[in-house]
Structure formats: structure tokens, C-alpha cells
Design an enzyme around this catalytic site. Structure first.
Site, PDB file in Angstrom:
ATOM      1  N   LYS A  74      45.051  48.807  38.736  1.00 15.82           N
ATOM      2  CA  LYS A  74      45.242  48.077  37.486  1.00 15.82           C
ATOM      3  C   LYS A  74      46.693  48.170  37.017  1.00 15.82           C
ATOM      4  O   LYS A  74      47.441  49.073  37.394  1.00 15.82           O
ATOM      5  CB  LYS A  74      44.292  48.631  36.409  1.00 15.82           C
ATOM      6  CG  LYS A  74      42.806  48.372  36.685  1.00 15.82           C
ATOM      7  CD  LYS A  74      42.426  46.927  36.451  1.00 15.82           C
ATOM      8  CE  LYS A  74      40.967  46.641  36.752  1.00 15.82           C
ATOM      9  NZ  LYS A  74      40.041  47.184  35.751  1.00 15.82           N
ATOM     10  N   ARG A 109      34.744  52.111  40.814  1.00 15.02           N
ATOM     11  CA  ARG A 109      34.874  50.834  41.535  1.00 15.02           C
ATOM     12  C   ARG A 109      36.300  50.749  42.059  1.00 15.02           C
ATOM     13  O   ARG A 109      37.252  50.734  41.266  1.00 15.02           O
ATOM     14  CB  ARG A 109      34.565  49.679  40.576  1.00 15.02           C
ATOM     15  CG  ARG A 109      34.640  48.290  41.190  1.00 15.02           C
ATOM     16  CD  ARG A 109      34.284  47.238  40.134  1.00 15.02           C
ATOM     17  NE  ARG A 109      34.330  45.886  40.683  1.00 15.02           N
ATOM     18  CZ  ARG A 109      35.421  45.129  40.729  1.00 15.02           C
ATOM     19  NH1 ARG A 109      36.573  45.597  40.252  1.00 15.02           N
ATOM     20  NH2 ARG A 109      35.378  43.912  41.244  1.00 15.02           N
TER      21      ARG A 109
END
Length: 288
Positions: free
Chosen positions: A227, A267
């Protein structure tokens, strides 16, 4: 603690690694690498060899600013892959917010619906909404995620104030609405939505204070992999943050910290590295 899904009772007493399988041309980290069924299936098989416990299939990028994918196109990307992936013998999750896609993949045997919208979307064709589709299924698991605004605008105007209680309240209400449809609590997992309408500081607050999210009484799924907040943390004196593919170590560290703070599922793109890191964490815990 177990996560009840269509075909599997997933044992959450040990951290579960969910491998990402993007069937998209434009995902922020691996767009276009697995954009057809055959290459995506080979990637899924490799993730299993690397140690993934769950596969998460997605046919629409939800990176900030990404355009919505037409329903027919998402169905064409996802359904053929799910049809093959359910033969691999592991839980298959599908990352979608469209009720029609949910219904189609559940008909193909998918085990989990992973919805960034927290089942808030209505049908495009006037049929059942997301909450109704999942509520009507007898056994599927579901991950309810928090997202502020939508992928097109979420980082243009991120959240204000202390995000932890706001995210917790949203997720509790979403879970209660689903249980009101008759879905048992052991089918529900919550995701605070790292990077979905939050500032860098707010994202890291969700990790630092993750214990507060556990107070809702549901298992947590965390998605820190590659991210932009990881990139910002790694930037240092560089003119730009490292590219997504260069954020592996930071992503693994965040995944381990999330598990150490009580997350049940992580994840990730980088399955092998994450599995190895969690093996070290398990060894430390066993020696304590």
C-alpha cells in the site's frame, strides 16, 4: 476460532495468509500480469505452492482514482477463473462489491465474498442488493470492509479526526445488519480498509491501535500489502516513495505486526515472504 465458509471451516487459531489473484489490467501493484484466466490460474497455483491458505480473486481494481468496471466485463474476468479455482482444494474468496457478481461466483462454489463496500451496494439491474445476496446464501463466509467515500474520491477527501472509533462503529453496524439477515456471526470477518479513504497517519493508527478493533468480537483481516502508506514510510530522503514492487519488506513487516496485534488473516501479494516471516513469529511464540 473458525471462519465458516461455503466449503471450509477455516481455523483462525493460526494466522491465515490470503494470496491476491488480480484478473485486471490496471491494479496498482500487478496490473496486467495475470489478466486472463490461464495466467491467473497459474499464478494462483504458484501462490498455493508458496504457502497461501486462501485465494482472493478480483476483477476490478480499487486503487485510488480507478474507474469502475462494467458488470459484464467483471463477470467475464472473474467467473471463468472461479470455476477453475474451486477445484484447487482451498477456500476461494472473491473481491467484489457488485451483487450480480456475488451471486454468480457463489453459484460457481466460491467460499467467501470480500466486499470493500461492506455490502452496501444495490443491484444495477434492479435485483437483489449485496446484503440480500449474501444474506440469502446458506453458508458463505464474508469479509466486511470499511471504505470512506468511493475509489474515485476516497483519497481526494480522506476521513477527518480519530478514525479508529469511526471505523469500529461502521464495521459493527455492518456486521449487525448482516446478522439481521440471518447470517451467523462465525461467517463474518472485518477489515478496517487500510488505504481506503484514510491518511497515512490514520492508516498507521489503525495498526497501532488494532486491539480496539478486536473489541467488536469478530476476526480481523488486514490488507497492508504494498500500500502507498508503506511506500511513504519507506521513502525517507528519496524524492518519491518506492514503487509497489519495492515495498515487499515493509509489507511483510506490517503483516507480521498485524498478526502480532491479533489479526487472523493477512491479504498479501508476497505470499512466500509473508509465510516465512510468520513462521519465525510462530517460533518465537512457541518459545515464550
Amino acid at each position: 476460532m473458525f471462519w465458516t465458509t461455503t466449503r471450509f471451516e477455516i481455523d483462525l487459531r493460526q494466522p491465515q495468509v490470503m494470496g491476491i489473484v488480480n484478473v485486471t489490467p490496471d491494479s496498482f501493484s500487478d496490473g496486467g500480469q495475470h489478466a486472463d484466466t490461464s495466467t491467473a490460474l497459474r499464478h494462483a497455483e504458484q501462490l498455493l505452492k508458496d504457502g497461501a491458505h486462501i485465494l482472493d480473486i478480483g476483477g476490478e481494481s480499487t486503487r485510488p482514482g480507478s474507474p469502475a468496471v462494467p458488470l459484464d466485463e467483471e463477470l467475464a474476468r472473474v467467473v471463468p477463473l472461479v470455476r477453475e479455482a474451486v477445484k484447487l482444494g482451498v477456500p476461494i474468496s472473491v473481491d467484489t462489491y457488485k451483487p450480480e457478481v456475488m451471486a454468480a461466483v457463489l453459484d460457481e462454489g466460491a467460499d467467501i465474498i470480500n466486499d470493500i463496500w461492506g455490502l452496501r451496494r444495490d443491484s444495477e439491474s434492479g435485483g437483489r442488493g449485496a446484503l440480500e445476496v449474501v444474506g440469502a446464501h446458506p453458508a458463505c463466509g464474508v469479509c466486511l470492509m470499511h471504505m470512506h467515500r468511493d475509489p474515485q474520491t476516497m483519497q481526494v477527501a480522506p476521513m477527518d479526526g480519530d478514525v479508529v472509533p469511526q471505523v469500529l462503529l461502521f464495521l459493527e453496524r455492518a456486521a449487525q445488519a448482516l446478522q439481521g439477515r440471518g447470517v451467523q456471526k462465525d461467517r463474518i470477518v472485518l477489515d478496517p480498509g487500510i488505504g481506503f479513504g484514510k491518511t497515512v497517519e490514520q492508516n498507521f493508527a489503525l495498526l497501532a491501535r488494532q486491539a480496539e478493533l478486536l473489541q467488536a468480537g469478530y476476526p480481523l483481516l488486514l490488507g497492508w500489502s504494498r500500500k502507498s502508506s508503506i511506500g511513504r514510510a519507506l521513502q525517507g530522503d528519496l524524492a518519491e516513495p518506492p514503487a509497489p514492487a519495492e515495498r515487499v519488506i515493509g509489507s511483510v513487516v506490517a503483516a507480521v505486526m498485524a498478526v502480532e496485534r491479533g489479526a487472523h488473516v493477512v491479504r498479501v501479494h508476497d505470499v512466500r515472504e509473508t509465510v516465512q516471516a510468520l513462521q519465525v513469529l510462530a517460533a518465537v511464540r512457541a518459545a515464550a
